[in-house]
Design a protein around this motif. Structure first.
Motif, mmCIF file in Angstrom:
data_model
loop_
_atom_site.group_PDB
_atom_site.id
_atom_site.type_symbol
_atom_site.label_atom_id
_atom_site.label_comp_id
_atom_site.label_asym_id
_atom_site.label_seq_id
_atom_site.Cartn_x
_atom_site.Cartn_y
_atom_site.Cartn_z
ATOM 1 N N SER A 164 8.337 19.869 2.901
ATOM 2 C CA SER A 164 7.623 20.176 1.664
ATOM 3 C C SER A 164 6.315 20.839 2.007
ATOM 4 N N ASP A 222 -10.168 15.638 10.447
ATOM 5 C CA ASP A 222 -9.727 16.929 9.941
ATOM 6 C C ASP A 222 -9.949 17.964 11.012
ATOM 7 N N VAL A 242 1.752 12.514 3.585
ATOM 8 C CA VAL A 242 2.999 12.589 2.824
ATOM 9 C C VAL A 242 4.165 12.438 3.778
ATOM 10 N N THR A 273 1.655 7.338 0.488
ATOM 11 C CA THR A 273 2.152 8.632 0.029
ATOM 12 C C THR A 273 1.010 9.575 -0.267
ATOM 13 N N CYS A 274 -0.115 9.028 -0.689
ATOM 14 C CA CYS A 274 -1.201 9.944 -0.997
ATOM 15 C C CYS A 274 -1.816 10.489 0.273
ATOM 16 N N ASP A 275 -2.019 9.623 1.230
ATOM 17 C CA ASP A 275 -2.766 10.067 2.402
ATOM 18 C C ASP A 275 -1.931 10.942 3.315
ATOM 19 N N VAL A 289 3.485 20.733 0.573
ATOM 20 C CA VAL A 289 2.260 19.941 0.475
ATOM 21 C C VAL A 289 2.128 19.021 1.672
ATOM 22 N N MET A 332 0.852 -1.221 0.000
ATOM 23 C CA MET A 332 0.000 0.000 0.000
ATOM 24 C C MET A 332 0.860 1.233 0.000
ATOM 25 N N ALA A 333 2.059 1.102 -0.580
ATOM 26 C CA ALA A 333 2.991 2.234 -0.510
ATOM 27 C C ALA A 333 2.414 3.462 -1.164
ATOM 28 N N ALA A 334 1.782 3.258 -2.297
ATOM 29 C CA ALA A 334 1.253 4.415 -3.019
ATOM 30 C C ALA A 334 0.167 5.085 -2.202
ATOM 31 N N VAL A 335 -0.633 4.294 -1.527
ATOM 32 C CA VAL A 335 -1.704 4.892 -0.717
ATOM 33 C C VAL A 335 -1.104 5.719 0.391
ATOM 34 N N SER A 362 -1.189 18.960 3.942
ATOM 35 C CA SER A 362 -2.118 17.849 4.106
ATOM 36 C C SER A 362 -2.316 17.553 5.580
#
Lengths: 396, 266
Positions: free
Chosen positions: A16, A41, A10, A6-8, A18, A1-4, A22
Motif C-alpha cells: 500500500s 525520521d 502500517v 495501525t496508525c504508527d 501509505v 493497542m491495536a489501533a495505535v 509512513s
C-alpha cells in the motif's frame, strides 16, 4: 493497542502506498539538514528539486504559485503538501487566470501536472496557458545566436536556442537553485506547443470518468469526489510522489489543479440548496485530499465559487480545512467600477488565511488592502491605498 | 510551554490540578499556540498524553515542540505520547478496507455514526499499565480540534457524547485532564458548532479564548486572550473569575500584557 499500531506503522498491509510512505516519511515538513536531537525520521536529505526553494523562516519546501507578487504575499511561495484555495470572483474571469499561472509555472519547471475539471477538458485548459516571458538576459543570448550563424540554417538554430532558453535548467549539473523561482507570464500569448507536449500531465474530466466503472469504495462522498480522490491517489502512488518507488528517476513535484470545486457540475448541491443532503461531502473531500498531500511531494490549487454557497457555515469550515485562502473580488458590475479611487485596478485580493506550518507565527504581509490589475500582459498585485495620496490638485 | 502563560494560570508542571477539562477556543484568529503550550506542559509534567491531532501532521507538532523544549519523537518512543495522526489515518480508512475498526471508521459510513471507535482508541491508549511501578503521573487527553469532526459529518450531539465518555473515563475514573480545541465560528451561523461550543463551555473548568482584536490586524498585538475559571459542579455561590490579556506571539514564546500595555505602545 491495536489501533495505535495501525496508525504508527502500517504493518500487515503490503504494497500500500501509505505504508511505504509512513516508513519513508517523505513529507516535506522536515527541517533541512541533520537534526540535533535523535529522531527516528531518518528520511533522505531532500535533494534540490527544480522549481522549489526552502523557506527562509523554517526550511519548509516552497513552490511558486506562478505570480511572484502572490508568492511574496504568501511568505515566499506555496508550501509543498498544502492546499491553496482561491475563492472565485463573481463572474469567474480572474480566478481561471491564477489557476493557469499555477499550471504554467509547473510546465516551465518540469513538474508533473494533474488537472481536474468538471466543465472544461483538461487538454483545452492546457492549450490556453499563458506563455512565459523571456527576460533580457535570455534575449541577449538569443540575439547573439542569430548573428553567429548563416541565414539558411539560422532559422533552425534560432528555434533550438529559443527552446533552450525556456526549458528549465535541469540538465545542468550545478546546483538547481540557480534556476529561477517564479516566472512572469504573458497573458496575451499562448504557451508554446512544444513545452506542453514535453510536459508530463494527467487530466481528470468528470463527464468522461463518471461513466467508466472504476472500483468505487463505499464512502459517503458524492461519486465525482470519490473518483477524483481515487484518481489522485493512483497518480501519487504510481508515479512515486509519496516515495514508494525509490528506484524511479529523480524526485519531482506534482501540481494538482482542481477547478470550480463545489459547483453543481461536480454533483454537489451546496451551491443550490441551503441544507442539502450532501453537505459534508465537500469538507470530507478536502480533509482526505489534505491527508494525501501531506504525505506526498505535491501542492494543490483549488478554485471554488464560494459566493454561490448558500450556507455560510460551510465556507467557514472549508476555510478551516484549507491552508492558504485567497479571495478575489472583481469590480465588474459593482459600483466600484466607476469609483475614481479604484480606477487603475480591476479588483481586490483578500488574503484570508495563511497557515502557520512548523511554527508559532507566520509571515503575514503588513499591507492588507491589496488590489490587482490585469494589464495587457501582466497580472500585478499592489497595495491600493497609496493612490489616495496621488491626487494632483490636492491642496492642504 | 510558555512560562508567562503558566504564571497567568497560576500553575507549574509540578503542581497542576487533576480531573479538569480545559476548553480552548479561538475566534477570528489562530489559537493553535495554546495547543502547543499544553502539549509541552503536560509532557514536561511527566504525564501520559494521548494526542488526537486531526488537523496537522506529526512533524508540525514535533518541530514546534522542539522550539518549546520537548521532543515528541522521543516521547512517543518511550511510550509517554500516543499520537493519532488524523490526516494519515483518514487516508488509510478511505482507501483501504481495514479488518479491525479504526478510530476514524465513521469516514466510511454513509450516515452519521458515532465516535465509539475513537473513544475505544483513547481508552486503550490511556488505560493504566499494570506493570507495578507508576511511570507517569496522570493521563491527559488532548484533541486538536473538535470542529473538524463536525466537518467530517459527525453531529454535534455525537461529539458531545464522545467528550462525555472521555470525561467520565479520563477525568473522573483515571483522575487525568482533558484539553480540547473548538473554533468559534462567530457570525458564520454554524449552528452545530455553536451547540458544541456552548455544551463544552458549560462542562469545562477552564476556558481559554483567543480572539482577534476587534479593530483588526496589528503587528505588535496579535490578539486577546480571555481566561475564565469555572466551577461547573459546585453551586454558583462564588462568581467565575475572568481575566483578559493581550498577547504577541514570537518565535519561541508568547508574551502577555494587560490591555493597552503593549511594549510597542508604551
Amino acid at each position: 493497542m491495536a489501533a495505535v499500531a495501525t496508525c504508527d506503522s502500517v504493518a500487515g498491509s503490503t504494497g500500500s502506498a501509505v505504508a511505504t510512505a509512513s516508513k519513508r516519511n517523505v513529507t516535506s515538513f522536515q527541517k533541512r539538514g541533520p537534526r540535533a536531537s535523535g529522531t527516528n525520521d531518518s528520511g533522505p536529505r531532500l535533494v534540490s528539486i527544480a522549481g522549489t526553494r526552502p523557506s527562509v523562516r523554517n526550511g519548509q519546501l516552497l513552490v511558486s504559485t506562478g505570480l511572484p507578487a502572490l508568492d511574496q504575499l504568501l511568505g515566499g511561495g506555496l508550501a509543498v503538501g498544502t492546499v491553496l484555495l482561491i475563492e472565485e470572483d463573481k463572474y469567474n474571469i480572474y480566478s481561471p487566470l491564477l489557476f493557469k499561472y499555477f499550471l504554467a509555472e509547473g510546465i516551465v519547471n518540469g513538474h508533473t501536472l494533474l488537472v481536474a475539471s468538471a466543465k472544461e477538458d483538461p487538454a483545452n485548459i492546457l492549450q490556453e496557458l499563458p506563455a512565459p516571458l523571456l527576460d533580457d538576459k535570455c534575449k541577449k543570448e538569443f540575439d547573439e545566436d542569430v548573428y553567429n550563424h548563416k541565414t539558411p540554417e539560422s532559422n533552425i538554430k534560432m528555434k533550438i536556442a529559443w527552446r533552450y532558453q525556456l526549458l528549465p535548467k535541469m540538465e545542468q549539473i550545478g546546483p538547481v537553485s540557480s534556476s529561477r523561482f517564479g516566472h512572469y507570464y504573458d497573458a496575451s500569448k499562448r504557451m508554446p506547443q512544444e513545452l506542453i507536449e514535453a510536459s508530463n500531465w494527467h487530466g481528470f474530466f468528470l463527464p468522461e470518468k463518471i461513466s467508466s466503472t472504476l472500483k468505487v469504495e463505499p464512502c459517503s462522498l458524492t461519486p465525482g469526489y470519490t473518483k477524483l480522490l481515487q484518481f489522485i491517489q493512483n497518480i501519487i502512488y504510481e508515479e512515486g510522489f509519496d516515495g514508494s518507488n525509490p528506484q524511479k528517476k529523480q524526485r519531482n513535484i506534482l501540481r494538482i489543479g482542481i477547478q470550480n470545486l463545489g459547483s453543481p457540475l461536480w454533483g454537489d448541491d451546496i451551491c443550490c440548496a441551503e441544507n442539502g443532503g450532501n453537505s459534508h461531502s465537500l469538507t470530507k473531500f478536502l480533509y482526505v485530499l489534505r491527508g494525501l498531500l501531506r504525505t506526498s511531494l505535491s501542492a494543490c490549487i483549488i478554485t471554488m465559487p464560494t459566493h454561490l454557497i448558500q450556507n455560510k457555515a460551510i465556507i467557514a469550515r472549508v476555510t478551516n480545512l484549507s491552508d492558504i485562502v485567497v479571495g478575489l473580488e472583481s469590480f465588474i458590475g459593482s459600483e466600484r467600477e466607476t469609483n475614481p479611487l479604484y480606477k487603475d485596478y480591476h479588483g481586490l485580493i483578500h488574503i484570508r488565511q495563511i497557515p502557520r506550518l512548523n511554527n508559532l507565527i507566520c509571515d503575514e504581509s503588513d499591507v492588507k488592502d491589496l488590489a490587482f490589475k490585469l494589464k495587457r500582459k501582466l497580472f500585478t498585485i499592489e497595495g491600493w491605498r497609496k493612490s489616495l495620496w496621488s491626487f494632483p490638485n490636492l491642496k492642504i | 510551554m510558555f512560562v508567562e502563560l503558566n504564571n497567568l494560570l497560576n500553575t507549574t508542571p509540578d503542581r497542576a490540578e487533576q480531573g479538569k477539562l480545559t476548553l480552548l477556543c479561538d475566534a477570528k484568529t489562530d489559537g493553535s499556540f495554546l495547543v502547543h503550550h499544553f502539549l509541552s506542559f503536560y509532557l514536561k509534567a511527566n504525564c501520559k498524553v494521548c494526542f488526537v491531532a486531526l488537523i496537522q501532521s506529526f512533524s508540525h507538532y514535533s518541530i514546534v515542540g522542539q522550539k518549546l523544549g520537548v521532543s515528541l519523537t522521543m516521547a512517543r518512543e518511550r511510550g509517554q505520547l500516543v499520537f493519532l495522526e488524523g490526516l494519515k489515518s483518514a487516508v488509510d480508512v478511505v482507501f483501504q478496507a481495514q479488518k479491525e475498526p479504526q478510530p476514524l471508521q465513521f469516514l466510511r459510513e454513509a450516515n452519521a455514526g458515532n465516535l465509539k471507535p475513537l473513544f475505544e482508541f483513547v481508552r486503550e491508549a490511556l488505560k493504566p499499565v499494570d506493570s507495578g511501578e507508576a511511570r507517569w503521573t496522570y493521563p491527559v487527553l488532548l484533541v486538536d480540534d473538535l470542529s473538524v469532526l463536525l466537518s467530517l459529518g459527525m453531529g454535534a450531539v455525537a461529539v458531545l457524547d464522545f467528550i462525555h465518555y472521555c470525561r467520565a473515563t479520563v477525568c473522573w475514573e483515571l483522575k487525568g485532564n482533558m484539553v480540547v480545541l473548538v473554533h468559534d465560528s462567530g457570525d458564520a451561523e454554524d449552528e452545530e458548532n455553536d451547540i458544541l461550543l456552548n455544551g463544552l463551555s458549560h462542562q469545562s473548568h477552564l476556558i481559554l479564548r483567543a480572539e482577534g482584536l476587534a479593530t483588526g490586524f496589528c503587528r505588535d498585538v496579535h490578539g486577546q486572550l480571555r481566561i475564565l475559571w469555572r466551577r461547573p459542579s459546585q453551586s454558583t455561590a462564588q462568581r467565575d473569575q475572568s481575566f483578559t490579556y493581550q498577547y504577541k506571539i514570537q518565535d519561541k514564546s508568547v508574551s502577555f500584557f494587560a490591555k493597552g500595555m503593549s511594549p510597542a505602545v508604551l
